[in-house]
Design an enzyme around this catalytic site. Structure first.
Site, PDB file in Angstrom:
ATOM      1  N   THR A 250       0.800  -1.091  -0.079  1.00 30.38           N
ATOM      2  CA  THR A 250      -0.094  -0.152  -0.012  1.00 30.38           C
ATOM      3  C   THR A 250       0.882   1.270   0.012  1.00 30.38           C
ATOM      4  O   THR A 250       1.835   1.353   0.676  1.00 30.38           O
ATOM      5  CB  THR A 250      -1.018   0.037   1.198  1.00 30.38           C
ATOM      6  OG1 THR A 250      -1.768  -1.114   1.218  1.00 30.38           O
ATOM      7  CG2 THR A 250      -2.120   1.231   1.059  1.00 30.38           C
ATOM      8  N   ARG A 278     -12.334  -9.666  -1.151  1.00 29.67           N
ATOM      9  CA  ARG A 278     -12.192  -8.883   0.146  1.00 29.67           C
ATOM     10  C   ARG A 278     -11.672  -7.553  -0.375  1.00 29.67           C
ATOM     11  O   ARG A 278     -10.780  -7.314  -1.036  1.00 29.67           O
ATOM     12  CB  ARG A 278     -10.914  -9.472   0.888  1.00 29.67           C
ATOM     13  CG  ARG A 278     -10.510  -8.866   2.166  1.00 29.67           C
ATOM     14  CD  ARG A 278      -9.317  -8.001   1.912  1.00 29.67           C
ATOM     15  NE  ARG A 278      -8.848  -7.557   3.185  1.00 29.67           N
ATOM     16  CZ  ARG A 278      -7.922  -6.692   3.311  1.00 29.67           C
ATOM     17  NH1 ARG A 278      -7.510  -6.141   2.168  1.00 29.67           N
ATOM     18  NH2 ARG A 278      -7.350  -6.209   4.308  1.00 29.67           N
ATOM     19  N   GLY A 280     -10.021  -3.957   1.709  1.00 23.39           N
ATOM     20  CA  GLY A 280      -9.731  -3.747   2.938  1.00 23.39           C
ATOM     21  C   GLY A 280     -10.161  -2.248   3.019  1.00 23.39           C
ATOM     22  O   GLY A 280     -10.997  -1.767   2.432  1.00 23.39           O
ATOM     23  N   ASP A 281      -9.263  -1.455   3.944  1.00 19.85           N
ATOM     24  CA  ASP A 281      -9.469  -0.048   4.188  1.00 19.85           C
ATOM     25  C   ASP A 281      -9.083   0.853   2.865  1.00 19.85           C
ATOM     26  O   ASP A 281      -9.501   1.851   2.741  1.00 19.85           O
ATOM     27  CB  ASP A 281      -8.830   0.379   5.227  1.00 19.85           C
ATOM     28  CG  ASP A 281      -7.223   0.139   5.122  1.00 19.85           C
ATOM     29  OD1 ASP A 281      -6.708  -0.820   4.664  1.00 19.85           O
ATOM     30  OD2 ASP A 281      -6.251   0.946   5.781  1.00 19.85           O
ATOM     31  N   THR A 301      -1.672   2.928   5.921  1.00 17.23           N
ATOM     32  CA  THR A 301      -1.289   1.472   5.572  1.00 17.23           C
ATOM     33  C   THR A 301      -1.290   0.458   6.691  1.00 17.23           C
ATOM     34  O   THR A 301      -1.217   1.081   7.941  1.00 17.23           O
ATOM     35  CB  THR A 301      -0.052   1.446   5.153  1.00 17.23           C
ATOM     36  OG1 THR A 301       1.056   2.061   5.996  1.00 17.23           O
ATOM     37  CG2 THR A 301       0.218   2.613   3.711  1.00 17.23           C
ATOM     38  N   GLY A 302      -1.742  -0.906   6.519  1.00 12.87           N
ATOM     39  CA  GLY A 302      -1.537  -1.649   7.412  1.00 12.87           C
ATOM     40  C   GLY A 302      -2.722  -2.546   7.557  1.00 12.87           C
ATOM     41  O   GLY A 302      -3.337  -2.839   6.327  1.00 12.87           O
ATOM     42  N   GLY A 304      -5.980  -3.524   7.045  1.00 11.28           N
ATOM     43  CA  GLY A 304      -7.082  -2.852   6.875  1.00 11.28           C
ATOM     44  C   GLY A 304      -8.434  -3.039   7.625  1.00 11.28           C
ATOM     45  O   GLY A 304      -9.262  -2.001   7.764  1.00 11.28           O
TER      46      GLY A 304
END
Ligand code: ASP
Length: 425
Positions: A250, A278, A280-281, A301-302, A304
């Site tokens: 990301t 899926r 994520g954020d 980042t990380g 999500g």
């Protein structure tokens, strides 16, 4: 509180592993002088020079983005230029072309962006045939009355807009996926960390002693399998790392100009080996990215799923609206994640989270849940305000996260094998 990580990890008990957020709160040293100077003055007008911040993997595209701002370019075009540089790079397996695929071997990209001057937003999720997800998110913003398109519809929209049809899975990423698939690693199926009944496998709690032999054995097995799969020698270390430690990638980038214009953008291929479909954020406005140029811009980042649950980017901008500094605002969002797990380190060590925060006057911060990456590198973020540099991130917990889902018998401390390929700046 400064702490030697190795010493910390080998001696910490679960109880002492960051349970006291306040005690371990912020690494007071990192960037303290610079922050104090910036934060001493109340929020002022726009900065005299453009300021851009991003995750450290924005390094290659940052000069171009900054130059665009110097020439009076649009803030959204500039932050997208940072993301696009990596999306175009087949050797970056965290975004765009060459991104690591889902559990079925299909690459799915996510992105979102916000344009401060017009207060508009665009997003795409699960894009399979368009490497520049960030440009596609911008196109959704500019050419539709919608904010978000996902899956097949997003790809059909890309074709309609004239984006070329890209094969996203590179040979190296396909091989890494094959190695994962054949080595039967744990998948993302089953209840997640946030399930009240979720139990970290008993043999991980308390952490077993580091077992270098276990890791050597595991690596040997994977090396044999990699040879059987005809994975070229020069890719083997990389592919094995991706199987043992599925990546978070990301890129987030935010910018502000002397005119007070701001934008933000986040782009990703999401979690490696995820369940198809899926998101994520990263494509979620308010989680992966949020910009309100009356206040500031933030992105993430990380992990999500954790970030969605605290609407991280929006939370941070609102925190600044209510008077917090960029660093306080980011750390507060991290504390909300820790609170969601009742500060339980047995779970939090499977969470990884970084925020990038830019205020309208150019004050900025990058903050991280953990001081180090899973492979023991100090967490840093990138800033350009006339000079481009990496800065250490203040953090909540000393140490590094473990990759989730937890893998049976994964030892608490990873021996230092060194990077299998040079780390990108
Ligand atoms: N936040 C991204 C996601 O959850 C992954 C990452 O940043 O590593 O999809």
């Amino acid at each position: 509180m400064a702490m030697d990580r190795r010493n910390f990890l080998t001696t910490a008990t679960l109880a002492s592993l960051g349970l006291t957020l306040e005690a371990q709160d912020i690494n007071q040293k990192d960037g303290r002088a610079a922050d104090a100077k910036r934060e001493a003055s109340a929020v002022g007008g726009p900065p005299s020079k453009p300021v851009m911040i991003s995750s450290r993997n924005g390094w290659n595209g940052m000069d171009k983005g900054y130059q665009m701002l110097l020439e009076g370019g649009d803030t959204l075009d500039a932050v997208i230029a940072v993301g696009k540089t990596q999306e175009d790079d087949p050797n970056d397996d965290s975004v765009g072309l060459g991104g690591l695929p889902n559990e079925e071997g299909g690459v799915e990209l996510d992105s979102c962006c916000m344009h401060g001057p017009t207060r508009r937003a665009g997003a795409v999720g699960g894009v399979r045939w368009t490497k520049n997800a960030s440009l596609l998110a911008q196109a959704v913003m500019q050419h539709t009355a919608h904010v978000m398109l996902v899956g097949e519809g997003a790809d059909r929209f890309a074709r309609a807009m004239g984006f070329p049809k890209d094969e996203l899975l590179t040979e190296r990423s396909r091989k890494a996926w094959l190695l994962w698939k054949e080595s039967h690693r744990d998948s993302w199926w089953g209840p997640g960390l946030s399930d009240p009944n979720y139990r970290v496998p008993p043999d991980l709690q308390p952490p077993p002693p580091p077992s270098a032999q276990w890791w050597e054995q595991k690596r040997r097995e994977l090396e044999e399998l990699a040879a059987e799969l005809a994975i070229p020698l020069e890719w083997r270390g990389h592919c094995i790392d991706r199987v043992l430690f599925p990546t978070h990638g990301t890129i987030h980038c935010s910018a502000v100009t002397p005119k007070g214009e701001m934008s933000g953008m986040t782009t990703t291929c999401g979690l490696a080996w995820k369940i198809p479909g899926r998101c994520g954020d990263s494509p979620i406005i308010g989680a992966g990215s949020f910009t309100d140029q009356d206040v500031g811009s933030a992105g993430a980042t990380g992990s999500g799923e954790e970030n969605i649950r605290v609407a991280g980017a929006h939370t941070i901008v609102e925190n600044m609206r209510h008077g917090m500094t960029p660093r306080e605002a980011g750390l507060d969002a991290l504390k909300r994640i820790a609170r969601n797990y009742r500060h339980n380190p047995a779970k939090l060590r499977y969470v990884d989270m970084q925020y990038y925060v830019l205020r309208k006057d150019g004050a900025y911060a990058g903050v991280s849940l953990w001081s180090h990456t899973a492979s023991d590198k100090r967490r840093q973020f990138l800033v350009h305000d006339g000079s481009k540099r990496l800065e250490d991130m203040p953090y909540l917990f000393a140490g590094g996260p473990l990759s989730f889902p937890p893998q049976a018998r994964e030892p608490f401390q990873r021996p230092n094998y060194g990077p299998s390929q040079p780390e990108k700046k």
